[in-house]
Design a protein around this motif. Structure first.
Motif, PDB file in Angstrom:
ATOM      1  N   UNK A 187      47.048  47.911  46.404  1.00  0.00           N
ATOM      2  CA  UNK A 187      45.656  48.240  46.714  1.00  0.00           C
ATOM      3  C   UNK A 187      44.724  47.936  45.547  1.00  0.00           C
ATOM      4  N   UNK A 188      45.293  47.438  44.432  1.00  0.00           N
ATOM      5  CA  UNK A 188      44.498  47.170  43.233  1.00  0.00           C
ATOM      6  C   UNK A 188      43.895  45.768  43.275  1.00  0.00           C
ATOM      7  N   UNK A 189      44.347  44.950  44.197  1.00  0.00           N
ATOM      8  CA  UNK A 189      43.985  43.540  44.207  1.00  0.00           C
ATOM      9  C   UNK A 189      42.503  43.241  44.160  1.00  0.00           C
ATOM     10  N   UNK A 190      41.676  44.001  44.868  1.00  0.00           N
ATOM     11  CA  UNK A 190      40.257  43.692  44.903  1.00  0.00           C
ATOM     12  C   UNK A 190      39.453  44.288  43.779  1.00  0.00           C
ATOM     13  N   UNK A 191      40.093  45.064  42.898  1.00  0.00           N
ATOM     14  CA  UNK A 191      39.352  45.758  41.843  1.00  0.00           C
ATOM     15  C   UNK A 191      39.157  44.851  40.629  1.00  0.00           C
ATOM     16  N   UNK A 192      37.934  44.748  40.114  1.00  0.00           N
ATOM     17  CA  UNK A 192      37.710  43.966  38.895  1.00  0.00           C
ATOM     18  C   UNK A 192      38.319  44.670  37.690  1.00  0.00           C
TER      19      UNK A 192
END
Length: 328
Positions: A187-192
């Motif tokens: 779920x971390x993929x989209x976080x800058x």
């Protein structure tokens, strides 16, 4: 003639050329070449035959110098070791090396007990740009102890395991967090994300952990150190993986901190040469082991009572260091 010149000469011999030797010594190739030429001028002989494509082979004079140079450098290291052993734990000094992943402020938090017990021992702490440079300093005898993560890139060093550094996800103030405080890695993929430019090993570990779960890291900012990372996160818009010690501090400053599932972690410890440590260095290693073991044990105790990791780490550190606050 300087010891550094002999060290450079042997590096060229052992690594069979200027390029690999320069990489090993963390110096530029022109600097290395000039040092060799200066040594040749002082000795009045050519040490290498210089062929096409910068290929170097030893001359007869260079061949004669090799065992002599090794004997000189071995003697210097032996002398340093002898003088270190001659000093007892009540005085003297310990030269310590750290790296970005094992930052100086973290090491300082682990050696406070040693400082209180041995106030007359001088601690000389210097930070190297990475594990390779750090271990080279220890091998050369310029640092007696080196705090590093695994793996150790140098043969001939002993490794004393201290623990496992856990990296938690630090988010800007006001960020939504999962109810149970844990976020799946996928779920971390989209976080800058912002990273510490010098902490290459740590960055590689985070990126590889994310890719194992099919996530391509979104790296949007590179900062010179962890404190700059944290400042950027607190300003909003970016996230960072930071060690438990800094994650506790970040939460006090208003950041939202979550554990990932699974937790990203890396083992760390102390490297030193096979030769016997000075009494002060040996005691310092023991104090670090004792301090970290006590902290880990206290964390585990509080977690068995249902206390979340960050609260457990904060409370445990206060118990291990009653006059300070902090962590791993």
């Amino acid at each position: 003639m300087e010891l550094r010149q002999l060290e450079f000469f042997l590096a060229v011999v052992e690594h069979e050329g200027l390029n690999r030797a320069a990489q090993r010594l963390y110096v530029s190739q022109p600097t290395l070449s000039q040092a060799i030429q200066s040594l040749e001028r002082e000795l009045g002989v050519s040490l290498f035959h210089r062929a096409a494509r910068r290929s170097l082979t030893l001359t007869s004079a260079g061949t004669l110098l090799v065992p002599k140079a090794r004997a000189v450098l071995d003697g210097v290291v032996a002398a340093r070791d002898a003088m270190s052993r001659a000093r007892d734990v009540r005085s003297g000094s310990v030269a310590i090396g750290t790296m970005p992943e094992m930052s100086s402020d973290a090491v300082a938090s682990w050696i406070t007990s040693f400082r209180s017990r041995h106030p007359d021992v001088r601690l000389d702490v210097a930070e190297s740009p990475g594990a390779g440079a750090l271990c080279a300093e220890v091998v050369a005898g310029r640092r007696e102890l080196g705090f590093t993560t695994r793996p150790v890139p140098e043969d001939g060093l002993d490794f004393v395991e201290l623990g496992v550094q856990r990296l938690l996800l630090v988010m800007p103030p006001g960020s939504p967090a999962p109810e149970d405080g844990r976020l799946p890695l996928d779920a971390v993929g989209g976080l800058p994300l912002t990273v510490c430019a010098l902490a290459r090993r740590e960055n590689d570990r985070v990126c590889s952990a994310l890719r194992e779960f099919g996530v391509e890291p979104r790296l949007t900012a590179s900062m010179p150190n962890r404190h700059a990372q944290l400042t950027l996160v607190l300003g909003g818009g970016v996230h960072a993986f930071l060690p438990l010690r800094m994650a506790v501090q970040a939460r006090r400053l208003g950041a939202v901190v979550v554990e990932t599932d699974p937790v990203v972690s890396v083992p760390f410890g102390i490297v030193h040469r096979h030769a016997a440590l000075s009494p002060a260095a040996e005691e310092l290693v023991h104090e670090c082991q004792t301090t970290l073991t006590a902290w880990y044990t206290a964390i585990d105790h509080h977690r068995t009572e249902g206390t979340p990791l960050l609260d457990a780490a904060d409370r445990a550190y206060g118990e291990v260091h009653p006059t300070a606050r902090g962590g791993e």
